[in-house]
Design a protein around this motif. Sequence first.
Motif, short mmCIF file in Angstrom:
data_model
loop_
_atom_site.label_atom_id
_atom_site.label_comp_id
_atom_site.label_asym_id
_atom_site.label_seq_id
_atom_site.Cartn_x
_atom_site.Cartn_y
_atom_site.Cartn_z
N ARG A 1 -12.39 -38.71 19.54
CA ARG A 1 -13.42 -39.66 19.19
C ARG A 1 -13.99 -39.99 20.52
O ARG A 1 -15.20 -40.38 20.33
N LEU A 2 -13.48 -39.87 21.58
CA LEU A 2 -14.26 -40.01 22.90
C LEU A 2 -15.47 -39.33 23.13
O LEU A 2 -16.15 -39.43 24.22
N PHE A 3 -15.66 -38.07 22.46
CA PHE A 3 -16.62 -37.31 22.45
C PHE A 3 -17.78 -37.61 21.52
O PHE A 3 -18.91 -37.04 21.59
N ALA A 4 -17.81 -38.72 20.73
CA ALA A 4 -18.83 -39.12 19.95
C ALA A 4 -20.29 -39.48 20.59
O ALA A 4 -21.28 -38.97 20.15
N PRO A 5 -20.01 -39.97 21.61
CA PRO A 5 -21.40 -40.28 22.50
C PRO A 5 -22.33 -39.06 23.00
O PRO A 5 -23.63 -39.09 22.84
N ALA A 6 -21.57 -37.86 23.05
CA ALA A 6 -22.30 -36.52 23.34
C ALA A 6 -22.87 -36.27 22.21
O ALA A 6 -24.04 -35.58 22.36
N ILE A 7 -22.19 -36.22 21.22
CA ILE A 7 -22.76 -35.65 19.92
C ILE A 7 -23.81 -36.68 19.59
O ILE A 7 -25.02 -36.05 18.90
N ASN A 8 -23.84 -37.86 19.48
CA ASN A 8 -24.58 -38.69 19.16
C ASN A 8 -26.17 -38.77 19.72
O ASN A 8 -27.20 -38.76 19.35
N LEU A 9 -26.00 -38.57 21.25
CA LEU A 9 -27.18 -38.45 22.09
C LEU A 9 -27.57 -36.92 22.49
O LEU A 9 -28.63 -36.77 23.01
N ASP A 10 -26.69 -35.93 21.91
CA ASP A 10 -27.05 -34.54 22.15
C ASP A 10 -27.45 -34.11 23.66
O ASP A 10 -28.26 -33.83 23.95
N ILE A 11 -26.36 -34.72 24.46
CA ILE A 11 -26.41 -34.50 25.77
C ILE A 11 -25.38 -33.35 26.42
O ILE A 11 -24.54 -32.88 25.54
N PRO A 12 -25.81 -33.00 27.64
CA PRO A 12 -24.76 -31.73 28.15
C PRO A 12 -23.48 -32.34 28.43
O PRO A 12 -23.10 -33.43 28.73
N VAL A 13 -22.42 -31.39 28.28
CA VAL A 13 -21.01 -31.72 28.22
C VAL A 13 -20.58 -30.83 29.18
O VAL A 13 -20.71 -29.61 29.02
N GLN A 14 -19.80 -31.21 30.10
CA GLN A 14 -19.40 -30.09 31.26
C GLN A 14 -17.88 -30.42 31.36
O GLN A 14 -17.42 -31.52 31.93
N PRO A 15 -17.16 -29.26 31.08
CA PRO A 15 -15.62 -29.34 31.41
C PRO A 15 -15.25 -29.16 32.97
O PRO A 15 -16.06 -28.51 33.63
N ILE A 16 -14.38 -29.88 33.49
CA ILE A 16 -13.99 -30.04 35.02
C ILE A 16 -12.41 -29.62 35.01
O ILE A 16 -11.89 -30.35 34.32
N VAL A 17 -12.28 -28.79 35.87
CA VAL A 17 -10.73 -28.51 36.01
C VAL A 17 -10.30 -29.04 37.30
O VAL A 17 -10.95 -28.70 38.28
N LEU A 18 -9.37 -29.81 37.30
CA LEU A 18 -8.91 -30.29 38.69
C LEU A 18 -7.27 -29.56 38.73
O LEU A 18 -6.57 -29.32 37.99
N ARG A 19 -6.99 -29.12 40.07
CA ARG A 19 -5.89 -28.52 40.35
C ARG A 19 -5.49 -29.03 41.87
O ARG A 19 -6.24 -29.25 42.67
N TYR A 20 -4.19 -29.05 42.10
CA TYR A 20 -3.46 -29.48 43.19
C TYR A 20 -2.43 -28.25 43.59
O TYR A 20 -1.41 -28.35 43.63
N PRO A 21 -3.09 -27.01 44.03
CA PRO A 21 -2.15 -25.87 43.75
C PRO A 21 -1.23 -25.74 45.18
O PRO A 21 -1.34 -26.24 46.32
N SER A 22 0.11 -25.36 44.92
CA SER A 22 0.90 -25.03 46.02
C SER A 22 0.91 -23.57 46.43
O SER A 22 0.14 -22.75 45.66
N VAL A 23 1.92 -22.97 47.07
CA VAL A 23 1.87 -21.66 47.39
C VAL A 23 1.97 -20.68 46.13
O VAL A 23 1.70 -19.55 46.17
N ASN A 24 2.81 -21.15 45.16
CA ASN A 24 3.10 -20.39 43.97
C ASN A 24 2.08 -20.37 42.95
O ASN A 24 2.10 -19.78 41.76
N GLY A 25 0.78 -21.25 43.06
CA GLY A 25 -0.18 -21.41 42.26
C GLY A 25 0.15 -22.27 41.19
O GLY A 25 -1.06 -23.04 40.61
N LEU A 26 1.13 -23.02 41.20
CA LEU A 26 1.73 -24.01 40.31
C LEU A 26 1.17 -25.48 41.09
O LEU A 26 1.00 -25.40 42.31
N THR A 27 1.10 -26.54 40.21
CA THR A 27 0.85 -27.84 41.06
C THR A 27 1.70 -28.21 41.88
O THR A 27 2.90 -28.24 41.75
N GLN A 28 1.38 -28.65 43.22
CA GLN A 28 2.20 -29.09 44.20
C GLN A 28 3.03 -30.40 43.72
O GLN A 28 2.47 -31.14 42.99
N PRO A 29 4.32 -30.37 43.72
CA PRO A 29 5.29 -31.08 42.65
C PRO A 29 5.26 -32.51 43.18
O PRO A 29 5.61 -33.43 42.31
#
Length: 251
Positions: free
Chosen positions: A162-190
């Motif tokens: 439902r939160l994506f409705a404004p983008a559809i209604n206005l036909d504007i760019p949508v950009q995904p963003i990936v956030l990570r806080y990696p530790s030495v093993n590649g997974l998230t710092q606990p």
Amino acid sequence: MKTLRRVTRLLLFLGHVLWGVLLTAIFAGVLRMSVTQPFYQGLVQAWLRRLTRIMGVRVKVSGTPASAGALLVANHITWLDIPLLGGVLPVRFLSKQEVRHWPVVGWLAVKAGTLFITRGKAGAAAAATATMTDALQGGATVLLFPEGTTTTGNDVLPFHARLFAPAINLDIPVQPIVLRYPSVNGLTQPLIPYVDDQALWDNLWGVLGESECAAEIHFLPPLIITGLDRKGLATLCETNIRQRIEKSSKV
């Protein structure tokens, strides 16, 4: 050593919050500036950037943010996500209504242009859509966390379409963003994820004790939304973010 680091950083943190209150009182209160003005936007960005440095966060950014008037969507791991992203680009966040009533933080969030949604209330999504639409039409960049909660960062929860409705209604760019806080093993710092029933103070105290925390912001390519409905767009964003997380975790 950890105790000394925690106490020192906590004092810096509290001092920085008080400095933010003073700046906001002057520029937003006395001078009546708003988040739509570039100078005030820059002030907010600089304050958030400084906050991440105080917390010992070392930020690495890849990709290019979409231009103003876009909808940005990111996975959500912790309260640090907000100063992290807000320090990189001028953006208005969509946050839960409860934040508005938090002492000091809620007031700062309002003055920084945060948009709010009342979760679990009839008509909440429609009201949030209207608020986001107004901001986007005014040229703002709006960022939301469509999972609706925080996670460990090693996977992605289903996105609320439902939160994506404004983008559809206005036909504007949508950009995904990936956030990570990696530790030495590649997974998230606990110590980073602010999840389950953990108190905010406990999470803050844990992060304050770390000598340094790595953070990554990956701006993925903006999506072509032509022909998509909000559910299809939500699924596409969710898939792109999940795939990037899985790929990064294996490195």
